[in-house]
Design a protein around this motif. Sequence first.
Motif, PDB file in Angstrom:
ATOM      1  N   UNK A   1       0.817  -1.216   0.000  1.00  0.00           N
ATOM      2  CA  UNK A   1       0.000   0.000   0.000  1.00  0.00           C
ATOM      3  C   UNK A   1       0.850   1.265   0.000  1.00  0.00           C
ATOM      4  N   UNK A   2       2.132   1.121   0.331  1.00  0.00           N
ATOM      5  CA  UNK A   2       3.009   2.277   0.476  1.00  0.00           C
ATOM      6  C   UNK A   2       3.051   2.788   1.910  1.00  0.00           C
ATOM      7  N   UNK A   3       2.279   2.161   2.798  1.00  0.00           N
ATOM      8  CA  UNK A   3       2.278   2.559   4.205  1.00  0.00           C
ATOM      9  C   UNK A   3       3.160   1.684   5.076  1.00  0.00           C
ATOM     10  N   UNK A   4       3.699   0.612   4.503  1.00  0.00           N
ATOM     11  CA  UNK A   4       4.542  -0.300   5.262  1.00  0.00           C
ATOM     12  C   UNK A   4       5.961   0.268   5.396  1.00  0.00           C
ATOM     13  N   UNK A   5       6.673  -0.195   6.414  1.00  0.00           N
ATOM     14  CA  UNK A   5       8.112   0.074   6.489  1.00  0.00           C
ATOM     15  C   UNK A   5       8.755  -0.777   5.403  1.00  0.00           C
ATOM     16  N   UNK A   6       9.562  -0.175   4.549  1.00  0.00           N
ATOM     17  CA  UNK A   6      10.216  -0.937   3.481  1.00  0.00           C
ATOM     18  C   UNK A   6      11.720  -0.813   3.635  1.00  0.00           C
ATOM     19  N   UNK A   7      12.402  -1.955   3.456  1.00  0.00           N
ATOM     20  CA  UNK A   7      13.848  -2.007   3.608  1.00  0.00           C
ATOM     21  C   UNK A   7      14.459  -2.850   2.495  1.00  0.00           C
ATOM     22  N   UNK A   8      15.702  -2.507   2.123  1.00  0.00           N
ATOM     23  CA  UNK A   8      16.467  -3.265   1.134  1.00  0.00           C
ATOM     24  C   UNK A   8      17.700  -3.843   1.824  1.00  0.00           C
ATOM     25  N   UNK A   9      18.141  -4.997   1.320  1.00  0.00           N
ATOM     26  CA  UNK A   9      19.416  -5.588   1.747  1.00  0.00           C
ATOM     27  C   UNK A   9      20.145  -6.072   0.502  1.00  0.00           C
ATOM     28  N   UNK A  10      21.448  -5.884   0.484  1.00  0.00           N
ATOM     29  CA  UNK A  10      22.309  -6.368  -0.586  1.00  0.00           C
ATOM     30  C   UNK A  10      23.222  -7.419   0.026  1.00  0.00           C
ATOM     31  N   UNK A  11      23.181  -8.643  -0.519  1.00  0.00           N
ATOM     32  CA  UNK A  11      24.008  -9.709   0.034  1.00  0.00           C
ATOM     33  C   UNK A  11      24.794 -10.399  -1.076  1.00  0.00           C
ATOM     34  N   UNK A  12      25.817 -11.127  -0.675  1.00  0.00           N
ATOM     35  CA  UNK A  12      26.528 -12.007  -1.599  1.00  0.00           C
ATOM     36  C   UNK A  12      25.505 -12.999  -2.148  1.00  0.00           C
TER      37      UNK A  12
ATOM     38  N   UNK B   1      19.536  -8.714  -4.305  1.00  0.00           N
ATOM     39  CA  UNK B   1      18.723  -7.641  -3.731  1.00  0.00           C
ATOM     40  C   UNK B   1      17.525  -8.262  -3.021  1.00  0.00           C
ATOM     41  N   UNK B   2      17.378  -7.946  -1.758  1.00  0.00           N
ATOM     42  CA  UNK B   2      16.263  -8.405  -0.933  1.00  0.00           C
ATOM     43  C   UNK B   2      15.412  -7.205  -0.550  1.00  0.00           C
ATOM     44  N   UNK B   3      14.099  -7.400  -0.512  1.00  0.00           N
ATOM     45  CA  UNK B   3      13.166  -6.354  -0.089  1.00  0.00           C
ATOM     46  C   UNK B   3      12.290  -6.914   1.017  1.00  0.00           C
ATOM     47  N   UNK B   4      12.116  -6.121   2.072  1.00  0.00           N
ATOM     48  CA  UNK B   4      11.228  -6.490   3.179  1.00  0.00           C
ATOM     49  C   UNK B   4      10.229  -5.357   3.377  1.00  0.00           C
ATOM     50  N   UNK B   5       8.942  -5.711   3.405  1.00  0.00           N
ATOM     51  CA  UNK B   5       7.871  -4.729   3.632  1.00  0.00           C
ATOM     52  C   UNK B   5       7.141  -5.123   4.914  1.00  0.00           C
TER      53      UNK B   5
END
Length: 96
Positions: free
Chosen positions: A20-31, A75-79
């Motif tokens: 919805x765009x109201x969530x906390x969104x985070x990215x992670x970059x991993x091997x 690239x990982x995304x967490x909402x």
Amino acid sequence: MEPISHLSTVHVKSFVTGASGGELVQFAFTTPGVEPGDDDWHTAEWETPTVTGCTARLLVGPDGGYEPGEGTWDLWVKATGLVEAPVFNTGQVPIT
């Protein structure tokens, strides 16, 4: 995704279906092949929501919020919403 020069500062983006765009969104970059740990997450932001979801973005590079360095990264995304916190591996980001 097209390769990104390590000299560039650009938004890396990922569309999240159902967001919805109201969530906390985070990215992670991993091997590649490695799951993110608690310290790997970086707060991202949402673009304008649509009826099907929302695009998340994180400014990366020398003048951005995070500088992953040269290499190929998963690239990982967490909402994180009120109840659910789905985590997605959205593919690889090559940085040259």
